[in-house]
Design a protein around this motif. Structure first.
Motif, mmCIF file in Angstrom:
data_model
loop_
_atom_site.group_PDB
_atom_site.id
_atom_site.type_symbol
_atom_site.label_atom_id
_atom_site.label_comp_id
_atom_site.label_asym_id
_atom_site.label_seq_id
_atom_site.Cartn_x
_atom_site.Cartn_y
_atom_site.Cartn_z
ATOM 1 N N PHE A 185 0.758 -1.315 0.074
ATOM 2 C CA PHE A 185 0.099 -0.029 -0.161
ATOM 3 C C PHE A 185 0.881 1.314 0.190
ATOM 4 O O PHE A 185 0.545 2.267 -0.440
ATOM 5 C CB PHE A 185 -0.961 -0.091 1.059
ATOM 6 N N LEU A 186 1.955 1.080 0.709
ATOM 7 C CA LEU A 186 2.807 2.542 0.764
ATOM 8 C C LEU A 186 3.638 2.677 -0.542
ATOM 9 O O LEU A 186 3.788 3.841 -0.659
ATOM 10 C CB LEU A 186 3.836 2.251 1.969
ATOM 11 N N THR A 187 3.974 1.670 -1.110
ATOM 12 C CA THR A 187 4.628 1.894 -2.406
ATOM 13 C C THR A 187 3.655 2.179 -3.362
ATOM 14 O O THR A 187 4.214 3.135 -4.191
ATOM 15 C CB THR A 187 5.205 0.341 -2.837
ATOM 16 N N PHE A 188 2.580 1.811 -3.195
ATOM 17 C CA PHE A 188 1.362 2.334 -4.423
ATOM 18 C C PHE A 188 1.177 3.923 -4.009
ATOM 19 O O PHE A 188 0.890 4.484 -5.187
ATOM 20 C CB PHE A 188 0.000 1.412 -4.197
ATOM 21 N N ALA A 189 1.265 4.201 -2.913
ATOM 22 C CA ALA A 189 0.863 5.450 -2.402
ATOM 23 C C ALA A 189 2.137 6.286 -3.049
ATOM 24 O O ALA A 189 1.802 7.495 -3.613
ATOM 25 C CB ALA A 189 0.787 5.671 -0.957
ATOM 26 N N VAL A 190 3.318 5.821 -3.055
ATOM 27 C CA VAL A 190 4.557 6.743 -3.251
ATOM 28 C C VAL A 190 4.415 6.984 -5.126
ATOM 29 O O VAL A 190 4.894 7.934 -5.523
ATOM 30 C CB VAL A 190 5.626 6.228 -2.634
ATOM 31 N N LEU A 191 4.087 5.798 -5.376
ATOM 32 C CA LEU A 191 4.101 5.734 -6.937
ATOM 33 C C LEU A 191 2.984 6.867 -7.368
ATOM 34 O O LEU A 191 3.230 7.515 -8.525
ATOM 35 C CB LEU A 191 3.784 4.307 -7.511
ATOM 36 N N VAL A 192 1.889 6.783 -6.968
ATOM 37 C CA VAL A 192 0.588 7.674 -7.239
ATOM 38 C C VAL A 192 1.143 9.213 -6.977
ATOM 39 O O VAL A 192 1.024 10.008 -7.759
ATOM 40 C CB VAL A 192 -0.666 7.414 -6.444
ATOM 41 N N ALA A 193 1.722 9.348 -5.657
ATOM 42 C CA ALA A 193 2.136 10.821 -5.343
ATOM 43 C C ALA A 193 3.292 11.257 -6.267
ATOM 44 O O ALA A 193 3.366 12.545 -6.716
ATOM 45 C CB ALA A 193 2.689 10.747 -4.090
ATOM 46 N N ARG A 194 4.114 10.522 -6.703
ATOM 47 C CA ARG A 194 5.541 10.828 -7.422
ATOM 48 C C ARG A 194 5.402 10.717 -8.786
ATOM 49 O O ARG A 194 6.251 10.920 -9.444
ATOM 50 C CB ARG A 194 6.721 10.358 -6.864
ATOM 51 N N ALA A 195 4.107 10.151 -9.490
ATOM 52 C CA ALA A 195 3.892 10.059 -10.935
ATOM 53 C C ALA A 195 4.085 11.176 -11.582
ATOM 54 O O ALA A 195 4.010 12.268 -11.233
ATOM 55 C CB ALA A 195 2.769 9.071 -11.212
#
Length: 396
Positions: free
Chosen positions: A158-168
């Protein structure tokens, strides 16, 4: 990747709470219900936040909340603690969903929305299946530490997904020109639900999830074992037939329906689910053996094809009906109807199966899904050609 994490933990949540943490089975079941109930709050909130701030930040925030909820399960020792973290988890996932749907729908051109939602559905099934398979090798009921490991891994996805969404790429808004609602502007869900086409779709979706998807997880396993005579291993084989069909057929089905009308794809989806449940009733009265197993597997294949038709049609209609300033709330209303189905469905299944009316239940479910199919043909006449066109072709 995030679905792999969910596949690791969700199939074992009830077992973990009861067998590992010693929580009474009835209370553990209520903990699972808490996840869905929290979704009734989180989904409309996520849709509203998406319209106020753009979909990226609420999606990332919801994923962080979901990570906290699943990580919190590691330390539970009582039913109230489990319910608390289940509510956090359920609310986080629910806040994410309408925001992520809005983000997906605006990350591509409108004519490619059907494709991206179809790919998402296929990848979710791949991830959930891979996670469940991995969990079978990792989990040891005599070693509670293995459950701690899978819940921490789930939180990490979940945290990795959040980082990818935020930094895309495209920080702030998903595409140039994406509009958000001014904080001082009027408008809420009353305004959104004034769209009668959306309201018709949401009611239909609630029925499909009550009579279709929710029963796949609740009534079908119990009925196929108790009345149909399947054992646990054979039941898993029928689930495997469903998953493999979704993964292998999703893009093929999308190609076959490209250029055709989405509402009719929705109607066919509901009709196939209805036929699947009637096939389940027939299979349950074959007396077991290879013929019954083949019939149950056929039912799951039919249900899976229905899924592959719904994934690129209904959520895309919702997003094509919406403007950018209301997209989050449109997806919030759609998500709310799904969650409502997941809450009502198991309750209906429990009451019917508990009173010994399993076959009658599945016949009733089929009738309700058939009515949805008929209603979808009426929705077909209300949609504009743009909202009703599947993929990049022309409406037919």
């Amino acid at each position: 990747m995030s679905a792999v994490g969910a596949g690791l933990t969700l199939p074992f949540l009830l077992v973990y709470l009861h067998d590992v943490r010693g929580i009474e089975l009835g209370s553990a079941g209520l903990v699972l219900s808490t996840i869905a109930i929290a979704g009734l709050v989180g989904t409309p909130v996520g849709g509203l936040l998406s319209d106020l701030f753009g979909p990226r930040r609420p999606a990332a925030a919801g994923l962080v909340l979901a990570a906290a909820g699943t990580a919190g399960m590691v330390g539970v020792r009582s039913a109230w603690q489990a319910a608390l973290w289940a509510a956090v988890y359920g609310c986080g996932v629910a806040v994410t969903e309408p925001s992520f749907q809005a983000l997906l729908s605006t990350s591509v051109s409108p004519e490619r929305r059907s494709q991206i939602f179809a790919v998402r559905h296929a990848l979710l099934n791949v991830g959930l299946s891979a996670g469940s398979l991995l969990a079978a090798f990792l989990v040891d009921f005599s070693a509670p530490q293995t459950f701690v490991t899978i819940y921490l891994v789930d939180a990490g996805t979940f945290l990795t997904f959040a980082v990818l969404v935020a930094r895309a790429p495209g920080r702030g808004h998903p595409v140039p020109g994406y509009q958000v609602r001014s904080p001082g502007a009027r408008g809420g869900y009353r305004e959104i639900l004034a769209d009668r086409v959306l309201l018709r779709i949401c009611v239909s979706v609630a029925v499909v999830f009550t009579c279709g998807y929710a029963q796949y997880y609740s009534a079908y396993p119990i009925f196929s074992i108790q009345t149909g005579g399947l054992d646990a291993a054979t039941l898993q084989l029928t689930f495997l037939a469903n998953t493999c069909t979704v993964v292998l057929a999703q893009l093929l089905v999308l190609r076959l329906v490209t250029g055709r009308r989405r509402a009719l794809a929705f109607a066919l989806s509901a009709a196939l689910m209805a036929v699947a449940w009637l096939t389940v009733v027939g299979a349950a009265h074959l007396g077991g053996g290879p013929a019954a197993v083949a019939a149950f597997m056929t039912a799951m294949v039919l249900f899976a094809i229905g899924e592959t038709l719904m994934a690129p049609s209904v959520p895309v209609i919702v997003n094509d009906l919406a403007s950018d300033v209301g997209r989050g709330r449109y997806n919030g209303a759609y998500g709310f109807s799904q969650t409502l189905g997941y809450i009502i469905g198991p309750a209906v299944a429990g009451a019917a199966l508990g009173s010994g009316h399993g076959s009658l239940l599945f016949v009733g479910l089929a009738v309700a899904l058939g009515l949805v199919a008929l209603h979808a043909t009426r929705i077909d006449r209300l949609l504009t050609p743009t909202a009703n066109r599947m993929g990049a072709g022309h409406a037919r």
